[in-house]
Design an enzyme around this catalytic site. Structure first.
Site, short mmCIF file in Angstrom:
data_model
loop_
_atom_site.label_atom_id
_atom_site.label_comp_id
_atom_site.label_asym_id
_atom_site.label_seq_id
_atom_site.Cartn_x
_atom_site.Cartn_y
_atom_site.Cartn_z
N GLU A 32 0.81 -1.22 0.00
CA GLU A 32 0.00 0.00 0.00
C GLU A 32 0.84 1.27 0.00
O GLU A 32 0.41 2.31 -0.48
CB GLU A 32 -0.96 0.00 1.19
CG GLU A 32 -2.06 -1.06 1.12
CD GLU A 32 -1.63 -2.42 1.66
OE1 GLU A 32 -0.43 -2.59 1.98
OE2 GLU A 32 -2.50 -3.32 1.76
N PHE B 94 -11.21 -7.08 14.25
CA PHE B 94 -10.13 -7.55 13.35
C PHE B 94 -9.82 -6.46 12.32
O PHE B 94 -10.71 -5.95 11.65
CB PHE B 94 -10.56 -8.84 12.65
CG PHE B 94 -9.52 -9.33 11.68
CD1 PHE B 94 -8.27 -9.74 12.13
CD2 PHE B 94 -9.79 -9.37 10.32
CE1 PHE B 94 -7.31 -10.18 11.24
CE2 PHE B 94 -8.83 -9.81 9.42
CZ PHE B 94 -7.58 -10.22 9.88
N GLN B 95 -8.56 -6.10 12.22
CA GLN B 95 -8.07 -5.08 11.29
C GLN B 95 -8.71 -3.72 11.50
O GLN B 95 -8.96 -2.97 10.55
CB GLN B 95 -8.21 -5.55 9.84
CG GLN B 95 -7.33 -6.77 9.58
CD GLN B 95 -7.15 -7.11 8.13
OE1 GLN B 95 -8.04 -6.89 7.32
NE2 GLN B 95 -6.00 -7.65 7.79
N LYS C 113 -17.43 -0.47 6.37
CA LYS C 113 -17.93 -1.49 5.45
C LYS C 113 -19.44 -1.35 5.25
O LYS C 113 -19.96 -1.43 4.13
CB LYS C 113 -17.58 -2.88 5.99
CG LYS C 113 -17.72 -3.97 4.96
CD LYS C 113 -17.02 -5.25 5.39
CE LYS C 113 -17.09 -6.30 4.29
NZ LYS C 113 -16.44 -7.55 4.68
N MET D 291 24.31 8.47 1.45
CA MET D 291 24.22 9.79 2.05
C MET D 291 24.53 9.74 3.54
O MET D 291 25.15 10.65 4.11
CB MET D 291 22.84 10.41 1.80
CG MET D 291 22.72 11.83 2.27
SD MET D 291 24.00 12.90 1.56
CE MET D 291 23.14 13.59 0.15
C1 LIG Z 1 12.59 5.59 4.73
C2 LIG Z 1 13.89 6.25 5.06
N1 LIG Z 1 14.71 5.70 5.97
C3 LIG Z 1 15.91 6.27 6.26
C4 LIG Z 1 16.28 7.42 5.63
C5 LIG Z 1 17.61 8.09 5.97
N2 LIG Z 1 18.47 8.12 4.79
C6 LIG Z 1 18.61 9.22 4.01
S1 LIG Z 1 19.60 8.97 2.71
C7 LIG Z 1 19.92 7.39 3.17
C8 LIG Z 1 20.83 6.52 2.38
C9 LIG Z 1 20.29 6.19 1.05
O1 LIG Z 1 21.09 5.17 0.51
P1 LIG Z 1 20.87 4.70 -0.98
O2 LIG Z 1 19.43 4.44 -1.22
O3 LIG Z 1 21.77 3.57 -1.29
O4 LIG Z 1 21.24 6.00 -1.83
P2 LIG Z 1 22.63 6.79 -1.91
O5 LIG Z 1 22.65 7.81 -0.82
O6 LIG Z 1 23.74 5.78 -1.74
O7 LIG Z 1 22.60 7.42 -3.25
C10 LIG Z 1 19.23 7.07 4.35
C11 LIG Z 1 19.32 5.76 5.05
C12 LIG Z 1 15.37 7.98 4.70
N3 LIG Z 1 15.62 9.12 4.06
N4 LIG Z 1 14.21 7.36 4.42
#
Ligand SMILES: Cc1ncc(C[n+]2csc(CCOP(=O)(O)OP(=O)(O)O)c2C)c(N)n1
Length: 569
Positions: free
Chosen positions: A50, A112-113, A162, A473
């Protein structure tokens, strides 16, 4: 007046709202609506999660400006929508999410749910409804669409029990029209316009801060006319990218944490900032105390709550940016900013990040090269949907968007896992667009189950995984601020090409620079989705970077001899 079930009324209203596509996942509490759907001219896209449905609706909305619609069951189906709602809320994206709810007599019994989804989503929706009677379905749906797209757009959730779906009511579409909402705001005051015009006419070093509101308000034409008449250079927020051509001489590029250094320096040295449809997010201001200290500030915003929220301004104009610009442009003096533009050019010097020749090029495969090559191969015309992380910033720096609504990305919430589903939504909305997903190896693994949706629905989007073996990042922050202690950022991934093939999708591995062009061309030629796994430099870094809590001009610059000639390391 005919009697219809609540479920039928739902579809009657959606069809009249112009809905043709809906993204969703069924379950018990929403089954009456699904059953009724079969009689209506609606394409339902079965997602694998979803969350994916909400991002698809969001991508659909961002690619077109139309309202995107998602549907799910109660409980876990509804809670899985929360991230997508929050993503749309932070970026003012107009979506409507419909959820089934347990029967009205069971509410409060931990049935439920059963989840109190209106309670859960209150802070991440513009508005939400719990509908317990068939007769309330039409007014709720009509008002939801009105609210999603009018004023500052945003997500609206309609939770329908529902029994409200199953029981009958008289369907009177006209009687269900939304009542005029709230108090009409005061029209922007003449004095505000006069003050704004005086500030603009007197400014010697003005900069425009162009935000998402220009795209949301379809104000691109009015904006260009304003910029060209005043000759004021334009800095863009991440979500503003595309509202003004990257190739235009007055476009400086992106501002903020990973903005070009001369853009941030120009903002810091400006004597006037004209903020249009943007909200002074902390990622674009750096620390507020030292933000543009010598600049007067004009803020044009449709949402009065944004004015003076983060940055105190001298003139706030509440209004639709398109109307405001249409009124300002004929009244403003024709500008001559040659001296200021020359000064900015000097700031730019030879260190422009977006200039690919300033990247190290010792034969290694850098993400920036991949994105720059993709830009060239697609003539800058593709609709690119990015995920969140380093690749997102490199895309913003090296893919130069001339065309509005060709960058779709999660800015405010920064939602990893957004790109693949949002791209599916964008492609359904704009079947003739060339759609590319640019995604990290981390974010891709969050929603890659939607590859099955691509195959089942016969969708043609190309996927560029910028695979650096890290949560890049976060690794970068650890590199700069945690002495390279890489806690939980090295990332194991499956063989993405084999994953693609397991779904029946063609996959290509790219390990060397010279393989980039042919792989991109092969993907473009194919009339179906192709996934390319780009194995890029593992410890590459996005430059420049304004550390959190620093002033906007205190950027960390690429440590090479060319860049160090910049004035503001
Ligand atoms: C759902 C979620 N969890 C954690 C983060 C924190 N976060 C920001 S950038 C990042 C790393 C992203 O890694 P990747 O997808 O491999 O992309 P890259 O930065 O290597 O291009 C994280 C964990 C986020 N933005 N969103």
């Amino acid at each position: 007046m005919s009697k219809l079930t609540g479920a039928q009324i739902l579809w009657e209203c959606l069809v009249r709202e112009g809905v043709t596509d809906i993204f969703g996942y069924p379950g018990g509490a929403i089954l009456p609506a699904y059953d009724a759907m079969l009689a209506y001219p609606i394409r339902h896209i079965l997602t694998r999660h979803e969350q994916g449905a909400t991002h698809m609706a969001d991508g659909y909305a961002r690619a077109t400006g139309k309202v995107g619609v998602a549907i799910a069951t109660s409980g876990p189906g509804a809670t899985n929508m929360v991230t997508g709602l929050a993503t749309a809320m932070m970026d003012s994206s107009p979506i409507v999410c419909i959820t089934g709810q347990v029967g009205s007599r069971l509410i409060g019994s931990d049935a439920f749910q059963e989840t109190d989804i209106t309670g859960v989503t209150l802070p991440v929706t513009k508005h939400n409804y719990l509908v317990t009677k068939a007769s309330d379905v039409a007014p709720a749906v009509r008002e939801a669409f009105y609210l999603a797209k009018n004023g500052r757009p945003g997500p609206v959730l309609i939770d329908i029990t529902k029994d409200a779906q199953q029981s009958q009511a008289t369907f009177d579409y006209d009687a269900a029209a939304p009542r005029p909402h709230g108090r009409p705001g005061p029209p922007p005051q003449e004095t505000h316009f006069r003050e704004a015009l005086a500030l603009i006419n007197a400014a010697e070093r003005p900069v425009i801060l162009a935000g998402h509101g220009i795209l949301l308000g379809n104000a691109m034409g009015e904006f260009k006319a304003f910029v060209e008449r005043t000759q004021i250079p334009v800095a863009m927020t991440l979500l503003g990218i595309g509202c003004f051509p990257a190739s235009h001489a007055l476009n400086l590029g992106m501002m903020g944490m990973h903005g070009e250094s001369w853009v941030n320096t120009a903002i810091q040295e400006a004597d006037l900032l004209i903020a249009l449809g943007m909200r002074f997010d902390d990622r674009v201001t750096g620390t507020i105390a030292s933000y543009a200290p010598n600049a007067k500030k004009i803020h044009v915003e449709i949402d009065p709550a944004e004015i003076n929220k983060n940055v105190p301004v001298d003139v706030g104009i509440v209004g639709d940016v398109r109307d405001v610009l249409a009124r300002l442009t004929p009244a403003v003096a024709v500008g001559d900013r040659a001296a200021w533009l020359r000064k900015i050019d000097e700031l730019k010097g030879s260190t422009a990040v977006r200039d690919i020749k300033n990247l190290p090029d010792e034969g290694h495969l850098y993400a920036a090269h991949v994105i720059n090559d993709l830009w060239r191969a697609t003539n800058g015309k593709a609709l690119v949907v990015t995920d969140v992380g380093q690749h997102q910033m490199w895309e913003a720096q090296y893919y130069h968007h001339d065309v509005p609504r060709t960058l779709v990305t999660s800015g405010g919430l920064g939602t990893m896992g957004f790109a693949l589903p949002a791209a599916i939504g964008a492609k359904i909305a704009r079947p003739n667009a060339e759609v590319w997903v640019v995604v990290g190896d981390g974010g891709f693994q969050m929603t890659m189950c939607e590859l099955a949706t691509i195959v089942q629905e016969g969708i043609d989007v190309n996927i560029a995984i910028i695979n650096n073996g890290y949560l890049g990042m976060v690794r970068q922050w650890q590199e700069f601020f945690y002495e390279r202690r890489y806690a939980a950022t090295p990332l194991l991934s499956p063989d993405f090409v084999k994953v693609a093939e397991a779904y029946g999708i063609r996959g290509i591995n790219v390990r060397k620079r010279e393989e980039v062009g042919p792989a991109v061309q092969a993907a473009r030629k194919a009339r179906e989705t192709v996934l390319i796994d780009f194995a890029v430099e593992q410890e590459d870094t996005v430059y420049p970077m304004v550390p959190a809590g620093a002033a906007l001009h205190q950027m960390i610059r690429r440590p090479n001899p060319i860049a160090e000639t910049g004035a503001d390391v």
